[in-house]
Design a protein around this motif. Sequence first.
Motif, PDB file in Angstrom:
ATOM      1  N   ARG A 254       2.232  23.845 131.540  1.00 25.00           N
ATOM      2  CA  ARG A 254       3.466  23.053 131.561  1.00 25.00           C
ATOM      3  C   ARG A 254       4.437  23.459 130.464  1.00 25.00           C
ATOM      4  NH1 ARG A 254       2.236  17.458 130.407  1.00 25.00           N
ATOM      5  NH2 ARG A 254       4.485  17.248 130.663  1.00 25.00           N
ATOM      6  N   PHE A 255       4.033  24.340 129.586  1.00 31.22           N
ATOM      7  CA  PHE A 255       4.834  24.661 128.405  1.00 31.22           C
ATOM      8  C   PHE A 255       5.279  26.111 128.382  1.00 31.22           C
ATOM      9  CE2 PHE A 255       2.043  21.177 127.281  1.00 31.22           C
ATOM     10  CZ  PHE A 255       2.914  20.280 126.686  1.00 31.22           C
ATOM     11  N   TRP A 256       6.311  26.364 127.590  1.00 36.75           N
ATOM     12  CA  TRP A 256       6.729  27.721 127.257  1.00 36.75           C
ATOM     13  C   TRP A 256       6.061  28.051 125.920  1.00 36.75           C
ATOM     14  CZ3 TRP A 256       9.190  30.733 130.599  1.00 36.75           C
ATOM     15  CH2 TRP A 256       9.873  30.125 131.652  1.00 36.75           C
ATOM     16  N   LEU A 257       5.253  29.080 125.908  1.00 36.65           N
ATOM     17  CA  LEU A 257       4.583  29.525 124.688  1.00 36.65           C
ATOM     18  C   LEU A 257       5.489  30.529 123.992  1.00 36.65           C
ATOM     19  CD1 LEU A 257       2.007  29.466 122.970  1.00 36.65           C
ATOM     20  CD2 LEU A 257       1.146  31.358 124.362  1.00 36.65           C
ATOM     21  N   ILE A 258       5.693  30.325 122.699  1.00 42.85           N
ATOM     22  CA  ILE A 258       6.602  31.163 121.911  1.00 42.85           C
ATOM     23  C   ILE A 258       5.807  31.791 120.777  1.00 42.85           C
ATOM     24  CG2 ILE A 258       8.745  31.181 120.584  1.00 42.85           C
ATOM     25  CD1 ILE A 258       9.058  28.215 121.965  1.00 42.85           C
ATOM     26  N   ARG A 259       5.706  33.092 120.788  1.00 39.62           N
ATOM     27  CA  ARG A 259       4.955  33.817 119.746  1.00 39.62           C
ATOM     28  C   ARG A 259       5.948  34.669 118.973  1.00 39.62           C
ATOM     29  NH1 ARG A 259       0.375  33.739 117.188  1.00 39.62           N
ATOM     30  NH2 ARG A 259      -0.400  35.735 116.492  1.00 39.62           N
TER      31      ARG A 259
ATOM     32  N   THR B 217       4.398  28.645 118.702  1.00 35.60           N
ATOM     33  CA  THR B 217       4.785  27.261 118.945  1.00 35.60           C
ATOM     34  C   THR B 217       5.008  27.130 120.433  1.00 35.60           C
ATOM     35  OG1 THR B 217       6.254  25.446 118.271  1.00 35.60           O
ATOM     36  CG2 THR B 217       7.270  27.627 118.564  1.00 35.60           C
ATOM     37  N   GLN B 218       5.409  25.954 120.869  1.00 33.95           N
ATOM     38  CA  GLN B 218       5.661  25.774 122.292  1.00 33.95           C
ATOM     39  C   GLN B 218       6.836  24.848 122.510  1.00 33.95           C
ATOM     40  OE1 GLN B 218       1.901  24.300 123.623  1.00 33.95           O
ATOM     41  NE2 GLN B 218       2.308  22.198 122.997  1.00 33.95           N
ATOM     42  N   ALA B 219       7.371  24.920 123.729  1.00 36.48           N
ATOM     43  CA  ALA B 219       8.488  24.054 124.124  1.00 36.48           C
ATOM     44  C   ALA B 219       8.206  23.559 125.534  1.00 36.48           C
ATOM     45  CB  ALA B 219       9.806  24.815 124.082  1.00 36.48           C
ATOM     46  N   LEU B 220       8.555  22.313 125.776  1.00 36.82           N
ATOM     47  CA  LEU B 220       8.360  21.752 127.102  1.00 36.82           C
ATOM     48  C   LEU B 220       9.399  22.292 128.078  1.00 36.82           C
ATOM     49  CD1 LEU B 220       6.750  19.808 128.859  1.00 36.82           C
ATOM     50  CD2 LEU B 220       8.268  17.971 128.114  1.00 36.82           C
ATOM     51  N   ARG B 221      10.629  22.474 127.600  1.00 40.02           N
ATOM     52  CA  ARG B 221      11.717  22.982 128.432  1.00 40.02           C
ATOM     53  C   ARG B 221      12.217  24.312 127.872  1.00 40.02           C
ATOM     54  NH1 ARG B 221      12.806  18.001 127.089  1.00 40.02           N
ATOM     55  NH2 ARG B 221      12.433  16.370 128.611  1.00 40.02           N
ATOM     56  N   TYR B 222      12.664  25.180 128.767  1.00 41.10           N
ATOM     57  CA  TYR B 222      13.158  26.485 128.325  1.00 41.10           C
ATOM     58  C   TYR B 222      14.355  26.340 127.388  1.00 41.10           C
ATOM     59  CZ  TYR B 222      14.799  31.240 128.209  1.00 41.10           C
ATOM     60  OH  TYR B 222      15.210  32.464 127.764  1.00 41.10           O
ATOM     61  N   LYS B 223      15.197  25.341 127.631  1.00 41.48           N
ATOM     62  CA  LYS B 223      16.379  25.164 126.784  1.00 41.48           C
ATOM     63  C   LYS B 223      16.016  24.885 125.324  1.00 41.48           C
ATOM     64  CE  LYS B 223      17.175  20.229 127.362  1.00 41.48           C
ATOM     65  NZ  LYS B 223      18.185  19.225 127.535  1.00 41.48           N
TER      66      LYS B 223
END
Length: 129
Positions: A17-22, A30-36
Amino acid sequence: MVEEVKTYHAEVTRDGRFWLIRVREIDRSTQALRYKDVVTMANELIEIMDGVKEDEYDLHLEVHLPSSVKDHQARAEVLREEAQRKQAEAAAEHRAAVQELLALGVSQREAGEVLGMSFQRVSQLAKSS
């Protein structure tokens, strides 16, 4: 002397459900629920881990999408380019039809009625010869 601005590279992937950011340069995620929210979350991670402010560095996102999504995007681009070519061909054929009718002495208004076009469109096509 101009100081070189550091660039951070954030690799973004969908993970459930998340966008994983490495962020490679700090080897943290970290992660974000929405791409924005991806940029905000990446910036917050960088600022917390490296102690720098957002205006002191550049952030470059690399979004990794599934190959099937990339395939759909590539096919859509091919179809869009094809549609543009076909639209140009259709306009040329409309122009030719208008010019032939006008050469036969048909008025622009009548040509529009016969071809199912507005008088204004016929006028545009007649002038674009």
